[in-house]
Design a protein around this motif. Structure first.
Motif, PDB file in Angstrom:
ATOM      1  N   THR A  84      35.062  36.976  49.836  1.00 17.21           N
ATOM      2  CA  THR A  84      35.645  37.250  50.117  1.00 17.21           C
ATOM      3  C   THR A  84      36.805  37.358  51.162  1.00 17.21           C
ATOM      4  O   THR A  84      37.462  36.788  51.581  1.00 17.21           O
ATOM      5  CB  THR A  84      35.509  39.462  49.689  1.00 17.21           C
ATOM      6  N   ALA A  85      36.542  37.484  52.337  1.00 25.30           N
ATOM      7  CA  ALA A  85      36.608  37.432  54.097  1.00 25.30           C
ATOM      8  C   ALA A  85      37.097  35.939  54.036  1.00 25.30           C
ATOM      9  O   ALA A  85      38.751  35.313  54.425  1.00 25.30           O
ATOM     10  CB  ALA A  85      35.227  37.448  55.240  1.00 25.30           C
ATOM     11  N   LEU A  86      36.415  34.747  53.118  1.00 26.29           N
ATOM     12  CA  LEU A  86      36.404  33.083  53.321  1.00 26.29           C
ATOM     13  C   LEU A  86      37.650  33.515  52.630  1.00 26.29           C
ATOM     14  O   LEU A  86      38.411  32.553  52.119  1.00 26.29           O
ATOM     15  CB  LEU A  86      35.216  32.459  52.751  1.00 26.29           C
ATOM     16  N   PHE A  87      37.680  33.775  51.233  1.00 28.53           N
ATOM     17  CA  PHE A  87      38.611  34.342  50.177  1.00 28.53           C
ATOM     18  C   PHE A  87      39.681  34.049  50.241  1.00 28.53           C
ATOM     19  O   PHE A  87      41.293  33.226  50.765  1.00 28.53           O
ATOM     20  CB  PHE A  87      38.548  34.673  49.063  1.00 28.53           C
ATOM     21  N   LEU A  88      40.283  34.921  50.695  1.00 34.59           N
ATOM     22  CA  LEU A  88      41.238  35.480  52.210  1.00 34.59           C
ATOM     23  C   LEU A  88      41.943  35.055  52.922  1.00 34.59           C
ATOM     24  O   LEU A  88      42.606  34.115  52.705  1.00 34.59           O
ATOM     25  CB  LEU A  88      40.930  36.727  52.913  1.00 34.59           C
ATOM     26  N   LEU A  89      41.555  34.102  54.555  1.00 31.99           N
ATOM     27  CA  LEU A  89      41.342  33.222  54.970  1.00 31.99           C
ATOM     28  C   LEU A  89      41.928  31.846  54.114  1.00 31.99           C
ATOM     29  O   LEU A  89      42.588  31.274  54.487  1.00 31.99           O
ATOM     30  CB  LEU A  89      40.139  32.481  55.673  1.00 31.99           C
ATOM     31  N   ILE A  90      41.553  31.256  53.450  1.00 29.95           N
ATOM     32  CA  ILE A  90      41.613  29.905  52.936  1.00 29.95           C
ATOM     33  C   ILE A  90      43.164  30.488  52.339  1.00 29.95           C
ATOM     34  O   ILE A  90      42.965  29.168  52.019  1.00 29.95           O
ATOM     35  CB  ILE A  90      40.570  29.486  51.892  1.00 29.95           C
ATOM     36  N   ASN A  91      43.112  31.615  51.358  1.00 32.29           N
ATOM     37  CA  ASN A  91      44.312  31.531  50.398  1.00 32.29           C
ATOM     38  C   ASN A  91      45.329  32.162  51.823  1.00 32.29           C
ATOM     39  O   ASN A  91      46.557  33.261  51.038  1.00 32.29           O
ATOM     40  CB  ASN A  91      44.424  32.713  49.592  1.00 32.29           C
TER      41      ASN A  91
ATOM     42  N   ASN B 192      45.757  34.707  53.088  1.00 31.65           N
ATOM     43  CA  ASN B 192      46.281  36.830  53.736  1.00 31.65           C
ATOM     44  C   ASN B 192      46.816  36.948  52.410  1.00 31.65           C
ATOM     45  O   ASN B 192      47.616  37.756  52.446  1.00 31.65           O
ATOM     46  CB  ASN B 192      46.377  36.617  54.870  1.00 31.65           C
ATOM     47  N   ILE B 193      47.489  35.917  51.261  1.00 35.56           N
ATOM     48  CA  ILE B 193      48.021  36.292  50.405  1.00 35.56           C
ATOM     49  C   ILE B 193      48.235  36.364  49.020  1.00 35.56           C
ATOM     50  O   ILE B 193      48.880  37.220  48.441  1.00 35.56           O
ATOM     51  CB  ILE B 193      49.293  34.935  50.506  1.00 35.56           C
ATOM     52  N   LEU B 194      47.233  36.291  48.813  1.00 33.21           N
ATOM     53  CA  LEU B 194      46.512  36.690  47.618  1.00 33.21           C
ATOM     54  C   LEU B 194      45.324  37.424  47.680  1.00 33.21           C
ATOM     55  O   LEU B 194      44.010  37.204  47.512  1.00 33.21           O
ATOM     56  CB  LEU B 194      45.888  34.761  46.247  1.00 33.21           C
ATOM     57  N   PRO B 195      45.679  38.625  47.303  1.00 32.46           N
ATOM     58  CA  PRO B 195      44.568  40.033  46.906  1.00 32.46           C
ATOM     59  C   PRO B 195      42.855  39.564  46.072  1.00 32.46           C
ATOM     60  O   PRO B 195      43.556  39.334  45.224  1.00 32.46           O
ATOM     61  CB  PRO B 195      45.020  41.063  46.935  1.00 32.46           C
ATOM     62  N   SER B 196      41.751  39.832  46.942  1.00 32.40           N
ATOM     63  CA  SER B 196      40.989  40.016  45.662  1.00 32.40           C
ATOM     64  C   SER B 196      39.582  40.242  46.723  1.00 32.40           C
ATOM     65  O   SER B 196      39.462  39.564  48.163  1.00 32.40           O
ATOM     66  CB  SER B 196      40.480  38.332  44.908  1.00 32.40           C
ATOM     67  N   TYR B 197      38.902  41.116  45.789  1.00 35.83           N
ATOM     68  CA  TYR B 197      37.372  40.294  46.464  1.00 35.83           C
ATOM     69  C   TYR B 197      36.418  40.026  45.442  1.00 35.83           C
ATOM     70  O   TYR B 197      36.899  40.105  44.145  1.00 35.83           O
ATOM     71  CB  TYR B 197      37.193  42.156  46.169  1.00 35.83           C
ATOM     72  N   LEU B 198      35.826  39.541  45.808  1.00 39.03           N
ATOM     73  CA  LEU B 198      34.455  39.263  45.325  1.00 39.03           C
ATOM     74  C   LEU B 198      33.040  39.058  45.885  1.00 39.03           C
ATOM     75  O   LEU B 198      32.841  39.504  46.077  1.00 39.03           O
ATOM     76  CB  LEU B 198      34.275  36.854  46.110  1.00 39.03           C
ATOM     77  N   GLY B 199      32.735  39.980  44.267  1.00 37.23           N
ATOM     78  CA  GLY B 199      31.517  40.175  43.289  1.00 37.23           C
ATOM     79  C   GLY B 199      30.802  38.908  43.226  1.00 37.23           C
ATOM     80  O   GLY B 199      30.892  38.403  42.731  1.00 37.23           O
TER      81      GLY B 199
ATOM     82  N   ASN C 239      38.279  45.744  40.807  1.00 39.59           N
ATOM     83  CA  ASN C 239      39.381  45.402  41.535  1.00 39.59           C
ATOM     84  C   ASN C 239      40.538  45.734  41.773  1.00 39.59           C
ATOM     85  O   ASN C 239      42.027  46.140  41.772  1.00 39.59           O
ATOM     86  CB  ASN C 239      39.067  44.780  43.044  1.00 39.59           C
ATOM     87  N   ILE C 240      41.158  44.821  40.513  1.00 34.86           N
ATOM     88  CA  ILE C 240      42.488  44.814  39.307  1.00 34.86           C
ATOM     89  C   ILE C 240      43.009  45.884  39.452  1.00 34.86           C
ATOM     90  O   ILE C 240      43.866  46.382  39.528  1.00 34.86           O
ATOM     91  CB  ILE C 240      42.403  43.402  38.498  1.00 34.86           C
TER      92      ILE C 240
ATOM     93  N   SER D  17      47.581  45.108  49.168  1.00 29.81           N
ATOM     94  CA  SER D  17      47.632  45.172  50.775  1.00 29.81           C
ATOM     95  C   SER D  17      46.693  43.874  51.127  1.00 29.81           C
ATOM     96  O   SER D  17      45.657  44.898  50.665  1.00 29.81           O
ATOM     97  CB  SER D  17      47.930  46.124  52.112  1.00 29.81           C
ATOM     98  N   THR D  18      46.373  42.678  51.498  1.00 27.74           N
ATOM     99  CA  THR D  18      45.302  41.936  51.836  1.00 27.74           C
ATOM    100  C   THR D  18      43.747  42.673  53.067  1.00 27.74           C
ATOM    101  O   THR D  18      43.374  42.238  52.696  1.00 27.74           O
ATOM    102  CB  THR D  18      45.394  40.659  52.648  1.00 27.74           C
ATOM    103  N   ALA D  19      44.928  43.794  53.622  1.00 26.87           N
ATOM    104  CA  ALA D  19      44.441  44.482  54.619  1.00 26.87           C
ATOM    105  C   ALA D  19      43.139  45.118  54.262  1.00 26.87           C
ATOM    106  O   ALA D  19      42.607  45.361  54.732  1.00 26.87           O
ATOM    107  CB  ALA D  19      45.624  45.238  55.579  1.00 26.87           C
ATOM    108  N   ALA D  20      43.967  45.638  53.124  1.00 30.12           N
ATOM    109  CA  ALA D  20      42.354  47.034  51.777  1.00 30.12           C
ATOM    110  C   ALA D  20      41.039  45.947  51.912  1.00 30.12           C
ATOM    111  O   ALA D  20      40.394  46.301  51.896  1.00 30.12           O
ATOM    112  CB  ALA D  20      43.186  47.491  51.509  1.00 30.12           C
TER     113      ALA D  20
END
Length: 449
Positions: free
Chosen positions: A70-77, A79-86, A296-297, A307-310
């Protein structure tokens, strides 16, 4: 880099007015943001933990890599595309097949790692060549069939678990479905988690839960990591999962775009790269493969907080839980009867999501090309056709995924060569009606995507 971690406070940070949303680059007050992050972790609990339980992976290790991914996803994107990777359900069938063959989870980890590498490479190609070729290779009839057989192929596993404790399985299943219709909002969407908790409580009452490992586990400690074991013979079972991961990630990007009103088409490539790298690292360290999560959607839709902060808070919360071995052993103690009940619904839902792809994209099954392609592949997947080539074993999902691509594109090419299928497949729509009659065996085309 520092600018990525700055979120504007939305209004007073405490309330949302009618029609207001918290944008990805905004946040509420930190206590409220942390609370929403915790909701995201709870929302993905039920599904994410079922994957390692069903595949004999360590739940704490899996949770650790969902936080990392999830942290990697936010960094690569950026911080503009919110998502949790399960945890991705797409890996359950190949991992189960590998485990049943006695090869162990280290071999399965190699399959996960290779799938992640392939997904990342596809992401790079999409980033530079555009996503349109995905639609060409995987039109709705193909995409839906692959997703459907991922779920329906697992039906025999469900029955095996169900039979171990039919009463517990039935209580769990009833709890899952009733919570969904008895409660509104977030509580109703947590029906899988709540249903599992109710089934677990019933199993405890029936004496079906072994607490020995929980008592022996430490409160604080690192997850159990392990390295993959190279075995190229398992790749035909794993690599088709990449098609499901592509569909899930593209669907997630489109869903977030629809909810936020932002155009995220340029993020499709980076989303695939991020999930691919996350899955690769998870495979290298002993975690389950990852994917973007529909649960998470649902949380975003309910809270109107994008918010990507969440999501950073969610990743931190998941990381902390992964460092509690006792918590991991609680998850491991869930008995087979509970799993049999909840997977009766979950695996069926995976299959029905494939059907939903057909419905949403208006796939016309009066066209022989579509009906023949889907029919053959569904039987291959559900019956779990198998054959071995030297030391390489192909299961129903691998065979079905290869078959659907060969059948659809092969038959379409033959039809176009003979004139049975018009060479121009796109149809100009006018007020919802085709401007010219469709040929009896014309494919559904790509215009519905």
């Amino acid at each position: 880099m520092a600018g990525m971690f700055h979120w504007k406070l939305h209004g007073n940070g405490k309330t949302l007015g009618p029609g207001e949303v918290v944008e990805p680059n905004e946040r509420l007050t930190w206590p409220r943001t942390i609370e929403i992050g915790a909701q995201h972790v709870v929302a993905m609990f039920g599904a994410t933990f079922l994957v390692p339980i069903l595949t004999h992976f360590d739940p704490s290790t899996t949770l650790f890599f969902t936080a990392f991914s999830t942290a990697l996803f936010l960094l690569i994107n950026k911080n503009i595309l919110p998502s949790y990777l399960g945890s991705s359900f797409g890996f359950i069938a190949p991992i189960t097949a590998v485990y049943s063959a006695g090869k162990g989870i280290a071999v399965a980890s190699f399959g996960i790692l290779c799938t992640g590498v392939l997904l990342a490479l596809i992401g790079v190609a999409v980033q530079y060549a555009g996503a349109i070729w995905i639609d060409r290779i995987m039109p709705p009839v193909v995409n839906g069939a692959i997703v459907a057989i991922i779920g329906f192929n697992l039906a025999p596993t469900v029955w095996t678990n169900f039979q171990t404790a039919p009463d517990t399985a039935l209580v769990t299943l009833l709890a899952v479905v009733l919570v969904a219709v008895l409660f509104k909002g977030l509580l109703g969407r947590l029906n899988i988690l709540i249903g599992v908790l109710i089934g677990y409580a019933y199993a405890c009452f029936r004496g079906q839960v072994d607490f020995a490992a929980i008592s022996d586990a430490a409160w604080i400690g690192f997850p159990k990591f392990h390295l993959p074991q190279v075995d190229f013979s398992v790749l035909p079972m794993f690599l088709p999962v990449v098609l499901v991961l592509i569909a899930e990630n593209v669907g997630h990007v489109k869903s977030v775009a629809a909810m936020t009103g932002h155009d995220y088409d340029n993020q499709i490539g980076t989303a695939l790269i991020a999930d691919g790298l996350g899955t690769t690292v998870a495979g290298f360290g002993g975690g389950s493969g990852t994917t973007t999560y529909g649960e998470n959607i649902g949380v975003m839709a309910a809270t109107k907080v994008y918010s990507t902060a969440a999501y950073w808070c969610a990743a931190a919360f998941a990381l902390i839980l992964s460092l509690c071995p006792k918590f991991g052993e609680v998850i491991n103690s869930i008995p087979a009867g509970v799993l049999g009940g909840v997977t009766t619904l979950l695996y069926g839902m995976i299959g029905m999501i494939g059907v939903q792809i057909w419905v949403d994209n208006k796939v016309d099954f009066s066209k022989p090309l579509n009906i023949m392609t889907a029919a053959i592949v569904m039987i291959i997947g559900i019956a779990n056709f198998q054959f071995a080539l030297s030391d390489v074993q192909f299961n129903g999902i691998a065979i079905g995924s290869i078959a659907v691509l060969v059948l659809y594109h092969g038959l379409k090419a033959i039809g176009r060569a003979t004139g049975a299928i018009p060479k121009t497949s796109s149809v100009v729509r006018d007020q919802g009606k085709p401007s010219e009659p469709l040929h009896p065996i014309q494919e559904d085309g790509d215009q519905n995507r």
